[in-house]
Design a protein around this motif. Structure first.
Motif, short mmCIF file in Angstrom:
data_model
loop_
_atom_site.label_atom_id
_atom_site.label_comp_id
_atom_site.label_asym_id
_atom_site.label_seq_id
_atom_site.Cartn_x
_atom_site.Cartn_y
_atom_site.Cartn_z
N ALA A 84 -3.51 -9.85 -0.47
CA ALA A 84 -3.08 -10.74 -1.55
C ALA A 84 -3.92 -10.43 -2.78
O ALA A 84 -5.11 -10.08 -2.66
N ARG A 127 4.21 -9.25 4.86
CA ARG A 127 3.40 -10.23 4.13
C ARG A 127 3.98 -11.63 4.25
O ARG A 127 3.47 -12.57 3.64
N GLU A 141 -0.30 -19.18 3.36
CA GLU A 141 -0.15 -18.02 2.49
C GLU A 141 -0.78 -16.77 3.08
O GLU A 141 -1.76 -16.85 3.84
#
Length: 125
Positions: free
Chosen positions: A61, A107, A46
Motif C-alpha cells: 500500500a 490486493r 485494508e
C-alpha cells in the motif's frame, strides 16, 4: 485447510519498529500467495502488503511503502512483516491471509480464502 497464527504485535512509540510473524499450518504454504491486511476501529479492512508464493513479487500500500517490508521463509511456513518508522495512524489489528492462486498477489480482501485471528499494533505519539 490452512490455519494462520499471527504474533509480534504490541505497543510502540512513534518512530519505533515491530516485526509481525504469521505461521501457517497445512501443506500448501509454499505455493500460496500471502498478504497482510489491517483494520482500525470503525474502519474497513485494508491492504498492507502481499508476497507471491516464491517471494518473487511483493506489493505494498502507498501508505506503508518504504517503511514496511514483507518477506517469507517457506521452510518455516512463516511470513513476516517488518514495520519501521511506525506512525500513530498505523495503529490497527493486523491480519495475515493466504490465497491459493499463484499469480500476481491480490490486493483485495475478497481475494484471500484463509485468515488469521489478528494481532494488535498500537503506536503512541
Amino acid at each position: 485447510q490452512v490455519q494462520l497464527v499471527e504474533s509480534g504485535g504490541g505497543l510502540v512509540q512513534a518512530g519505533g519498529s515491530l516485526r509481525l510473524s504469521c505461521v501457517a499450518s497445512g501443506s500448501t504454504f509454499s505455493s500460496d500467495n500471502m498478504a497482510w491486511f489491517r483494520q482500525a476501529p470503525g474502519k474497513e479492512r485494508e491492504f498492507v502488503a502481499a508476497i507471491r508464493w516464491n517471494g518473487g513479487i511483493t506489493t505494498y500500500a502507498d501508505s506503508v511503502k518504504g517503511r514496511f517490508t514483507i518477506s517469507r521463509d517457506n521452510a518455516k511456513n512463516t511470513v513476516y512483516l517488518q514495520m519501521n518508522n511506525l506512525k500513530p495512524e498505523d495503529t490497527a489489528s493486523y491480519y495475515c491471509a493466504a490465497d491459493r492462486q499463484r499469480g500476481v498477489p491480490d490486493r483485495r480482501v475478497n481475494g484471500y480464502e484463509f485468515w488469521g485471528q489478528g494481532t494488535q499494533v498500537t503506536v503512541s505519539s
